[in-house]
Design a protein around this motif. Structure first.
Motif, mmCIF file in Angstrom:
data_model
loop_
_atom_site.group_PDB
_atom_site.id
_atom_site.type_symbol
_atom_site.label_atom_id
_atom_site.label_comp_id
_atom_site.label_asym_id
_atom_site.label_seq_id
_atom_site.Cartn_x
_atom_site.Cartn_y
_atom_site.Cartn_z
ATOM 1 N N MET A 39 0.821 -1.214 0.000
ATOM 2 C CA MET A 39 0.000 0.000 0.000
ATOM 3 C C MET A 39 0.856 1.266 0.000
ATOM 4 N N SER A 40 2.070 1.189 0.521
ATOM 5 C CA SER A 40 2.944 2.363 0.503
ATOM 6 C C SER A 40 3.263 2.767 -0.932
ATOM 7 N N ILE A 41 3.585 1.800 -1.746
ATOM 8 C CA ILE A 41 3.930 2.092 -3.134
ATOM 9 C C ILE A 41 2.678 2.461 -3.937
ATOM 10 N N VAL A 42 1.546 1.842 -3.610
ATOM 11 C CA VAL A 42 0.293 2.167 -4.303
ATOM 12 C C VAL A 42 -0.124 3.606 -4.003
ATOM 13 N N LYS A 43 0.098 4.065 -2.782
ATOM 14 C CA LYS A 43 -0.262 5.443 -2.417
ATOM 15 C C LYS A 43 0.448 6.460 -3.312
ATOM 16 N N VAL A 44 1.677 6.177 -3.683
ATOM 17 C CA VAL A 44 2.408 7.066 -4.596
ATOM 18 C C VAL A 44 1.655 7.149 -5.923
ATOM 19 N N GLY A 45 1.262 6.007 -6.448
ATOM 20 C CA GLY A 45 0.516 5.981 -7.706
ATOM 21 C C GLY A 45 -0.832 6.676 -7.593
ATOM 22 N N LEU A 46 -1.495 6.521 -6.452
ATOM 23 C CA LEU A 46 -2.785 7.183 -6.252
ATOM 24 C C LEU A 46 -2.626 8.702 -6.200
ATOM 25 N N MET A 47 -1.554 9.167 -5.565
ATOM 26 C CA MET A 47 -1.308 10.618 -5.516
ATOM 27 C C MET A 47 -1.040 11.175 -6.914
ATOM 28 N N VAL A 102 -9.994 7.229 -11.559
ATOM 29 C CA VAL A 102 -10.322 5.799 -11.417
ATOM 30 C C VAL A 102 -9.394 4.954 -12.289
ATOM 31 N N ILE A 103 -9.171 5.371 -13.521
ATOM 32 C CA ILE A 103 -8.242 4.637 -14.397
ATOM 33 C C ILE A 103 -6.857 4.613 -13.766
ATOM 34 N N GLY A 104 -6.402 5.764 -13.285
ATOM 35 C CA GLY A 104 -5.098 5.839 -12.640
ATOM 36 C C GLY A 104 -5.016 4.988 -11.385
ATOM 37 N N ALA A 105 -6.093 4.956 -10.605
ATOM 38 C CA ALA A 105 -6.107 4.151 -9.382
ATOM 39 C C ALA A 105 -5.978 2.665 -9.707
ATOM 40 N N VAL A 106 -6.710 2.220 -10.701
ATOM 41 C CA VAL A 106 -6.622 0.814 -11.112
ATOM 42 C C VAL A 106 -5.195 0.492 -11.558
ATOM 43 N N GLY A 154 1.416 -1.747 -8.423
ATOM 44 C CA GLY A 154 1.836 -2.077 -7.059
ATOM 45 C C GLY A 154 2.152 -3.553 -6.897
ATOM 46 N N ILE A 155 1.438 -4.384 -7.623
ATOM 47 C CA ILE A 155 1.688 -5.832 -7.568
ATOM 48 C C ILE A 155 3.094 -6.138 -8.072
ATOM 49 N N PHE A 156 3.482 -5.475 -9.152
ATOM 50 C CA PHE A 156 4.783 -5.755 -9.758
ATOM 51 C C PHE A 156 5.934 -5.026 -9.068
ATOM 52 N N LEU A 157 5.633 -3.931 -8.396
ATOM 53 C CA LEU A 157 6.683 -3.141 -7.769
ATOM 54 C C LEU A 157 6.808 -3.380 -6.260
ATOM 55 N N ARG A 158 5.908 -4.177 -5.712
ATOM 56 C CA ARG A 158 5.963 -4.420 -4.263
ATOM 57 C C ARG A 158 7.233 -5.183 -3.916
ATOM 58 N N PRO A 159 7.628 -5.109 -2.654
ATOM 59 C CA PRO A 159 8.837 -5.838 -2.248
ATOM 60 C C PRO A 159 8.613 -7.341 -2.357
ATOM 61 N N LYS A 160 9.654 -8.016 -2.740
ATOM 62 C CA LYS A 160 9.595 -9.475 -2.851
ATOM 63 C C LYS A 160 9.947 -10.072 -1.488
ATOM 64 N N ASN A 161 9.148 -11.041 -1.081
ATOM 65 C CA ASN A 161 9.455 -11.743 0.170
ATOM 66 C C ASN A 161 10.521 -12.780 -0.104
ATOM 67 N N LYS A 162 11.633 -12.654 0.578
ATOM 68 C CA LYS A 162 12.733 -13.587 0.383
ATOM 69 C C LYS A 162 12.732 -14.588 1.534
ATOM 70 N N VAL A 163 12.549 -15.829 1.208
ATOM 71 C CA VAL A 163 12.536 -16.884 2.201
ATOM 72 C C VAL A 163 13.682 -17.835 1.861
ATOM 73 N N SER A 164 14.576 -18.005 2.796
ATOM 74 C CA SER A 164 15.682 -18.899 2.534
ATOM 75 C C SER A 164 15.250 -20.336 2.802
ATOM 76 N N MET A 165 16.036 -21.267 2.314
ATOM 77 C CA MET A 165 15.723 -22.685 2.501
ATOM 78 C C MET A 165 15.782 -23.068 3.980
ATOM 79 N N ALA A 166 16.641 -22.400 4.742
ATOM 80 C CA ALA A 166 16.758 -22.701 6.181
ATOM 81 C C ALA A 166 15.491 -22.301 6.922
ATOM 82 N N GLN A 167 14.797 -21.251 6.442
ATOM 83 C CA GLN A 167 13.575 -20.801 7.116
ATOM 84 C C GLN A 167 12.380 -21.638 6.711
ATOM 85 N N ALA A 168 12.428 -22.258 5.556
ATOM 86 C CA ALA A 168 11.276 -23.002 5.041
ATOM 87 C C ALA A 168 11.007 -24.277 5.769
#
Length: 183
Positions: A77-85, A159-163, A169-183
């Motif tokens: 939502m942090s990155i989406v807020k930039v796009g909404l503004m 509305v077009i811009g919000a969508v 935001g889906i493509f620019l959101r942070p990636k969750n990095k999970v190591s094999m030791a945590q899995a």
């Protein structure tokens, strides 16, 4: 966050106004426009949305880069807020531009309606199709008011811009990095 949104929002808004002015100066008055130019103008009018989309993308990307370089945490939502503004700022420019245009050219919708009827007639449309078009133009008569038109195009652009912001935001959101030791 506000700096990127404000910068790219203002750039996008100014570009939309400049682009619209260029189209108006290039194609001129709708009252005397040949039908072949109408199709070109309609397609070129949609390029305003490309400006909106690019402004949102570049603002969101710049903000993500800034957060990444500073080590700040970032959420979807942090990155989406930039796009909404950005969407809001560009939509303001679009709405104000439309308000000014309809104020200057109050006959635009009548001229556009006449062009659309001529286009249907040239394409061999039936009398019922032409009547239906005229009725739908009557249904949107409220858009002949500069305030109604400005508000409509503000909300449409926002509305077009919000969508788009939510999708980017889906493509620019942070990636969750999970190591094999945590899995």
């Amino acid at each position: 966050m506000k700096k990127a949104a404000l910068t790219f929002g203002l750039i996008g808004g100014v570009l939309v106004i400049i682009y619209s002015a260029i189209l108006f100066m290039t194609f001129g008055d709708f009252g005397n426009m040949p039908l072949d130019k109408l199709g070109i103008l309609e397609v070129m009018g949609y390029l305003n949305y490309l400006i909106l989309i690019l402004a949102i993308f570049f603002a969101m990307r710049a903000q993500k880069k800034e957060w990444s370089e500073s080590g700040q945490s970032m959420k979807y939502m942090s990155i989406v807020k930039v796009g909404l503004m950005v969407s809001f700022i560009v939509a303001l420019f679009v709405g104000i531009g439309e308000f000014i245009y309809i104020s200057i050219n109050p006959e635009f919708f009548n001229q556009y309606g006449d062009l659309m009827v001529r286009k249907l007639e040239a394409g061999g449309a039936s009398a019922q199709e032409i009547t239906d078009l005229r009725q739908s133009m009557e249904d949107f008569k409220w858009m002949q008011n500069p305030i109604g038109s400005g508000v409509f195009y503000f909300f449409e652009s926002f509305v077009i811009g919000a969508v788009i912001a939510f999708i980017f935001g889906i493509f620019l959101r942070p990636k969750n990095k999970v190591s094999m030791a945590q899995a």
